[in-house]
Design an enzyme around this catalytic site. Structure first.
Site, PDB file in Angstrom:
ATOM      1  N   HIS A  30      32.884  50.203  44.315  1.00  0.00           N
ATOM      2  CA  HIS A  30      34.256  49.845  44.710  1.00  0.00           C
ATOM      3  C   HIS A  30      34.635  50.539  46.017  1.00  0.00           C
ATOM      4  O   HIS A  30      35.301  49.966  46.871  1.00  0.00           O
ATOM      5  CB  HIS A  30      35.253  50.240  43.619  1.00  0.00           C
ATOM      6  CG  HIS A  30      35.060  49.471  42.338  1.00  0.00           C
ATOM      7  ND1 HIS A  30      34.846  48.111  42.318  1.00  0.00           N
ATOM      8  CD2 HIS A  30      35.056  49.880  41.039  1.00  0.00           C
ATOM      9  CE1 HIS A  30      34.717  47.713  41.057  1.00  0.00           C
ATOM     10  NE2 HIS A  30      34.833  48.761  40.262  1.00  0.00           N
TER      11      HIS A  30
ATOM     12  N   LEU B 140      47.233  38.764  62.005  1.00  0.00           N
ATOM     13  CA  LEU B 140      46.658  38.392  60.712  1.00  0.00           C
ATOM     14  C   LEU B 140      47.532  38.853  59.546  1.00  0.00           C
ATOM     15  O   LEU B 140      48.001  39.999  59.536  1.00  0.00           O
ATOM     16  CB  LEU B 140      45.277  39.049  60.580  1.00  0.00           C
ATOM     17  CG  LEU B 140      44.593  38.879  59.227  1.00  0.00           C
ATOM     18  CD1 LEU B 140      43.854  37.551  59.162  1.00  0.00           C
ATOM     19  CD2 LEU B 140      43.616  40.013  58.949  1.00  0.00           C
TER      20      LEU B 140
ATOM     21  N   ASP C 101      33.324  40.171  44.736  1.00  0.00           N
ATOM     22  CA  ASP C 101      32.643  40.473  43.478  1.00  0.00           C
ATOM     23  C   ASP C 101      31.285  41.125  43.743  1.00  0.00           C
ATOM     24  O   ASP C 101      30.665  40.873  44.768  1.00  0.00           O
ATOM     25  CB  ASP C 101      32.463  39.160  42.686  1.00  0.00           C
ATOM     26  CG  ASP C 101      32.167  39.422  41.225  1.00  0.00           C
ATOM     27  OD1 ASP C 101      32.205  40.594  40.790  1.00  0.00           O
ATOM     28  OD2 ASP C 101      31.882  38.443  40.510  1.00  0.00           O
TER      29      ASP C 101
HETATM   30  C1  FPP Z   1      34.707  42.993  41.225  1.00  0.00           C
HETATM   31  O1  FPP Z   1      33.411  43.541  41.223  1.00  0.00           O
HETATM   32  C2  FPP Z   1      35.549  43.807  42.073  1.00  0.00           C
HETATM   33  C3  FPP Z   1      36.729  44.361  41.706  1.00  0.00           C
HETATM   34  C4  FPP Z   1      37.335  44.184  40.382  1.00  0.00           C
HETATM   35  C5  FPP Z   1      37.465  45.222  42.637  1.00  0.00           C
HETATM   36  C6  FPP Z   1      37.460  44.773  44.049  1.00  0.00           C
HETATM   37  C7  FPP Z   1      38.015  45.829  44.902  1.00  0.00           C
HETATM   38  C8  FPP Z   1      37.550  46.122  46.129  1.00  0.00           C
HETATM   39  C9  FPP Z   1      36.449  45.406  46.784  1.00  0.00           C
HETATM   40  C10 FPP Z   1      38.183  47.194  46.940  1.00  0.00           C
HETATM   41  C11 FPP Z   1      39.616  46.874  47.170  1.00  0.00           C
HETATM   42  C12 FPP Z   1      40.155  47.590  48.296  1.00  0.00           C
HETATM   43  C13 FPP Z   1      41.455  47.739  48.532  1.00  0.00           C
HETATM   44  C14 FPP Z   1      41.851  48.334  49.795  1.00  0.00           C
HETATM   45  C15 FPP Z   1      42.504  47.365  47.580  1.00  0.00           C
HETATM   46  P1  FPP Z   1      32.797  44.052  39.841  1.00  0.00           P
HETATM   47  O2  FPP Z   1      33.190  45.460  39.648  1.00  0.00           O
HETATM   48  O3  FPP Z   1      33.223  43.133  38.754  1.00  0.00           O
HETATM   49  O4  FPP Z   1      31.274  43.913  40.153  1.00  0.00           O
HETATM   50  P2  FPP Z   1      30.143  43.522  39.093  1.00  0.00           P
HETATM   51  O5  FPP Z   1      30.427  42.102  38.673  1.00  0.00           O
HETATM   52  O6  FPP Z   1      28.892  43.649  39.884  1.00  0.00           O
HETATM   53  O7  FPP Z   1      30.229  44.504  37.957  1.00  0.00           O
END
Ligand code: FPP
Length: 264
Positions: A55, A149, A38
């Site tokens: 992201h 893994l 997050d």
């Molecule tokens: C939440 O942060 C994050 C997500 C909804 C997406 C997570 C995805 C990745 C870290 C990349 C994934 C990679 C692969 C290879 C599938 P947020 O956007 O809610 O952050 P915020 O709370 O600060 O707005």
């Protein structure tokens, strides 16, 4: 002078990390680590970048943490990459997120294969866009025989949805006469979940300061140790993972019972 100092510092950091890894490996490592990644949006906002830049940076951390977890001997790493609720986000952000598995696997699949990583996915694969589905299926097929893994992506995953589906399938099996209602148990329900081939997470990490589960592995986390950090996912690194592991190693896991020395 400055360069030397930086180099010296880098050396100090890497020595510390090596020492910490060695020490952590002498104790019981969590076999299965699950992470709610997050804070990508806030990371981007702090830099006046669009949310998707966060992201994208987050995707690079997935690579880094996967490699590290594999190197130190973690058996399973489950990453919450997209929830069943994330479809509510703006269309462009959803489209970007749905491109990430393709980019990640397109770039790193050869390395994951070489590192003996087995890619898995839990979630509703059928309602993913074709290109996402194709990339994930290809990675799962090409790594199916690896035994290092397990990198388990929770993609289009929601725990309540998973449990509802499991209950539906159990009811169908009872109605079809495949099982009788009397054999329904916790163990049986385990076998209808998307995690049926995995151990339960030993350690749950959530980044970015949020302290909630957001519909993630509600059944499987019953006896998991939790670790929360204010670090935003794109800033998460090897040292953060070790912080979490070291905290885990101080925990006294009793599963509702008592440990030997406390019994009398
Ligand atoms: C939440 O942060 C994050 C997500 C909804 C997406 C997570 C995805 C990745 C870290 C990349 C994934 C990679 C692969 C290879 C599938 P947020 O956007 O809610 O952050 P915020 O709370 O600060 O707005």
């Amino acid at each position: 002078m400055l360069k030397k100092l930086i180099r010296k510092n880098e050396q100090t950091i890497s020595i510390n990390l090596t020492e910490r890894i060695k020490r952590a490996q002498q104790e019981q490592l969590p076999s299965h680590i699950a992470i709610i990644m997050d804070g990508n949006g806030r990371w981007a906002k702090k830099r006046t970048l669009p949310r998707v830049a966060g992201h994208h940076e987050g995707m690079k951390i997935v690579k880094r943490i996967t490699r590290f977890a594999n190197e130190i001997g973690i058996k399973t790493l489950t990453l919450y990459a997209f929830s069943t609720e994330n479809w509510k986000r703006p269309k462009l952000e959803v489209e970007f997120l749905m491109r990430l598995p393709e980019e990640f696997l397109g770039t790193y699949l050869p390395e994951l294969i070489e590192q003996n990583v087995q890619v898995k996915m839990m979630g509703n694969i059928e309602s993913l866009p074709e290109h996402t589905k194709r990339a994930v299926k290809k990675a799962m097929e090409q790594t199916a025989h690896n035994d290092g893994l397990i990198l388990n992506f929770a993609l289009n995953y929601g725990s309540r949805d998973e449990i509802v589906q499991a209950v539906r399938n159990i009811v169908n099996d009872v109605q079809d006469g495949n099982i009788s209602a009397e054999v329904i148990s916790e163990k049986l329900l385990d076998n209808y979940l998307m995690t049926k081939d995995l151990s339960e997470p030993d350690l749950l990490i959530r980044t970015s300061g949020e302290v909630r589960l957001s519909n993630f592995m509600l059944w499987q986390l019953a006896y998991t140790e939790f670790w929360f950090t204010d670090t935003l996912w794109p800033d998460f690194d090897e040292a953060c993972l070790l912080d979490a592991i070291e905290s885990y190693q101080t925990r006294n896991r009793r599963y509702g019972g008592l440990k030997g020395e406390e019994v009398n």
